[in-house]
Design an enzyme around this catalytic site. Structure first.
Site, PDB file in Angstrom:
ATOM      1  N   GLU A 102     121.057  28.059 197.602  1.00  0.00           N
ATOM      2  CA  GLU A 102     121.022  29.458 197.167  1.00  0.00           C
ATOM      3  C   GLU A 102     120.298  29.448 195.832  1.00  0.00           C
ATOM      4  O   GLU A 102     120.850  29.040 194.817  1.00  0.00           O
ATOM      5  CB  GLU A 102     122.446  30.011 197.048  1.00  0.00           C
ATOM      6  CG  GLU A 102     122.514  31.530 197.055  1.00  0.00           C
ATOM      7  CD  GLU A 102     122.383  32.129 195.678  1.00  0.00           C
ATOM      8  OE1 GLU A 102     121.241  32.505 195.310  1.00  0.00           O
ATOM      9  OE2 GLU A 102     123.385  32.240 194.980  1.00  0.00           O
ATOM     10  N   CYS A 159     121.247  35.920 190.257  1.00  0.00           N
ATOM     11  CA  CYS A 159     120.148  35.814 191.220  1.00  0.00           C
ATOM     12  C   CYS A 159     119.963  37.127 191.972  1.00  0.00           C
ATOM     13  O   CYS A 159     118.847  37.450 192.381  1.00  0.00           O
ATOM     14  CB  CYS A 159     120.414  34.666 192.188  1.00  0.00           C
ATOM     15  SG  CYS A 159     122.032  34.723 192.982  1.00  0.00           S
TER      16      CYS A 159
END
Length: 455
Positions: A232, A266
């Site tokens: 990720e 993110c």
């Protein structure tokens, strides 16, 4: 002959004072940790879902009971405002409850319609090695650890060097909840030691949340040693505003989406792509809401965002801002920095060649890109190497569902804040990584889906 022991320092990003020092494990100590994981897995894999769930529920109770203390630890180590830190602990506890309540049915045997008896069973794999970042020091860890451990795996955590205190607190909470020693271990190791962990026969899977560069290196090692991996990585999320959007609501959510956690996420919206017809109006609304935000001491009431997590991150953001202005972007508000304290900032008239478009900006810097129309907005959104998440703002929800399928991202939210949810798969495509966390999909990433056929 003396041996120099490497030390990681936890530095309060607001005061720049050292709050703790942590010794890095020697290779011998690391070897003992791996042996403990191996021993723990042999027993833990044979535990029942009920036994696992009881301990996981207890862990959730401990996190909720200690949320103020743990929230203060988060704030002191990485700088987010205290209410956000406490909320992070609560969300982490909720994820523990979710998997405690749902893991068994998620991993139940599946039968197939064949002339003979055939089924799939889900076996734990072993030790999952996790490399986690500092920006959500509890949530990122419990997001992977709760499902992995409920599946019968054990885990080794390498946390970011500036939040080792949080890593130790999580390990302590696991032990207090009754998990056997070795089921969850934090290992304070340096980058050169990472390969030896991935290479170990004890480790069956690797998960990383972090930068594109870190993901590339760790994924290569996982491939080298043939270990399952989930990555990720970075994101430069598009926040698309179409002509018929509710601009007031969109601007309010836009500010939250960009400035939450001081923009250090993110899935923070980073590229605000607005159709020309409404661009001036949206830009004015957005600017007004950014200007009233207060940046400062994360323990002080009335502060909307604290400092960035490290001085190098603040310096990089300053560099990106300065170069974006040289490349033609226009500063609307903000832009000042004092050490790690970065003023909420908005720049307009950004194009696809600008540094703040092409690179991930990890901090409270919002960019407006003006699109000719709906199709151009989608084109601009997809014109990026990242593909983590996106948002579309329009009153035409049927049209939005069609446009959502055209967005190159792992997640698309319509008229809403992009966020992670235990019930929904989370992850990205392109350089944002691969694999999924959360939901039933997430718990099945680190299990052996074994087909059993009985004639």
């Amino acid at each position: 002959m003396s041996t120099t022991v490497k030390i990681f320092k936890s530095i309060n990003p607001f005061t720049q004072t050292v709050i703790a020092e942590h010794e890095v494990l020697s290779n011998s100590e690391l070897g003992q940790k791996l042996k403990l994981s191996e021993f723990a897995f042999k027993n833990w894999r044979n535990s029942t879902f009920q036994e696992r769930a009881e301990k996981m529920k207890k862990l959730a109770e401990i996190l909720k009971a200690d949320k103020e203390k743990l929230g203060l630890l988060i704030t002191n180590e990485m700088g987010k405002i205290l209410p956000e830190a406490i909320s992070e602990v609560e969300k982490s506890a909720g994820n523990c409850d979710f998997y405690a309540e749902n893991a068994e049915k998620m991993l139940k045997d599946e039968y197939y319609d064949t002339p003979f008896k055939s089924m799939s069973v889900y076996d734990p794999m072993g030790a999952v090695f996790a490399i986690m970042p500092w920006n959500y020091p509890f949530w990122q860890v419990l997001r992977y650890a709760a499902p992995a451990i409920m599946a019968g795996n054990v885990t080794l955590l390498k946390h970011a060097p500036n939040v080792v205190g949080c890593a130790k607190a999580i390990e302590k909470a696991f032990l207090e909840a009754g998990f056997p020693e070795g089921v969850f271990q934090q290992i304070n190791i340096d980058i050169p030691q990472v390969e030896s962990v991935i290479a170990s026969d004890v480790v069956s899977g690797v998960t990383l949340t972090g930068s594109e560069m870190a993901g590339s290196s760790v994924a290569a090692l996982a491939g080298k040693y043939i270990k399952k991996s989930v990555m990720e990585l970075g994101g430069s999320d598009a926040f698309i505003i179409l002509n018929d959007a509710d601009l007031e609501k969109a601007a309010a959510v836009a500010v939250k989406s960009r400035m939450l956690n001081a923009g250090q996420a993110c899935i923070c919206a980073k590229r605000f792509i607005v159709t020309e017809k409404v661009a001036d109006e949206f830009a004015a609304l957005f600017a007004d809401k950014v200007k009233v935000l207060q940046q400062g001491n994360p323990l002080q009431q009335g502060i909307h965002l604290g400092p960035l997590g490290r001085i190098d991150l603040a310096e990089k953001l300053s560099y990106q801002l300065e170069n974006s202005l040289k490349q033609g972007a226009e500063l609307v508000t903000g832009g000042e920095r004092d050490h790690c304290n970065f003023q909420p900032t908005l720049v307009d008239f950004v194009d696809c060649n600008n540094i703040v478009f092409k690179e991930e900006t990890f901090g409270p810097l919002a960019t407006i890109i003006r699109a000719k129309d709906e199709n151009n907005a989608i084109e601009i959104a997809n014109n990026h190497r990242y593909g983590l998440a996106s948002a579309i703002w329009t009153e035409d929800r049927e049209r939005a569902s069609i446009l959502a399928r055209k967005i190159e991202a792992g997640n698309v939210f319509v008229n809403s804040l992009v966020r992670s949810d235990s019930r929904i798969p989370f992850g990205g495509i392109k350089k944002s990584g691969y694999g999924r966390e959360l939901s039933e999909i997430g718990i099945k990433e680190f299990v052996n889906m074994k087909s059993v056929i009985i004639e």
